[in-house]
Scaffold this active site. Sequence first.
Site: not given
Length: 195
Positions: A46, A73, A85, A102, A106, A124, A153
């Site tokens: 895994r 992103r 975040a 944050e 931000e 997960p 940012e």
Amino acid sequence: MSMLRDVPESWPVESRTDLHRDGWVVAFRTDQVRSPHDPDGDSFRRLVVEHPGAAVAVAIDDDDNVLCLRQYRHPAQMRFVEFPAGVCDVPGEDPLQVAIRELREEAEMAAERWTHLISVWASPGISAEQHHLYLAEGLSAASRGDFEMHHEEADLELVWVPYAELLDGVLAGRITDAPVALAVLTIAARRARGA
């Protein structure tokens, strides 16, 4: 009433090999895992992305407007509508403190009231990353202090969006960042139940 719930469980790891690890908070490894329920005892491989988790601040003002960020992103090649975040990168730090920090760094905002909305596992099947979402209310301006914005940012755009418009955007599939969608839908469910 059903008490269906997720439960902790750990299967034996025969070996672990780092595929990438450096000074950043994210690492990549492979584990050779054995199922305790497999009568043949075969192990399997895994891949695991190590990530310490993140905290999200959902700031809503007295007029039901939500503080949103527009941020690029690179992995997704998208500019997303997001909330302030950050990574829980200080061992032992309460995720709420991360959300408070944050929001200040931000968005240059502080909040009088914080409510934990929900905590979830991001993906997960490949990572133990958790997202902790908090509602921030009673907003006021705050200094980001000596924090300096870098990289993506430094290109953040701050926008205020009516909650109803944000909910419409999530339901229509125009706003697709997972923590934003989850927070908006969680707030809708809480409001529908009078919470």
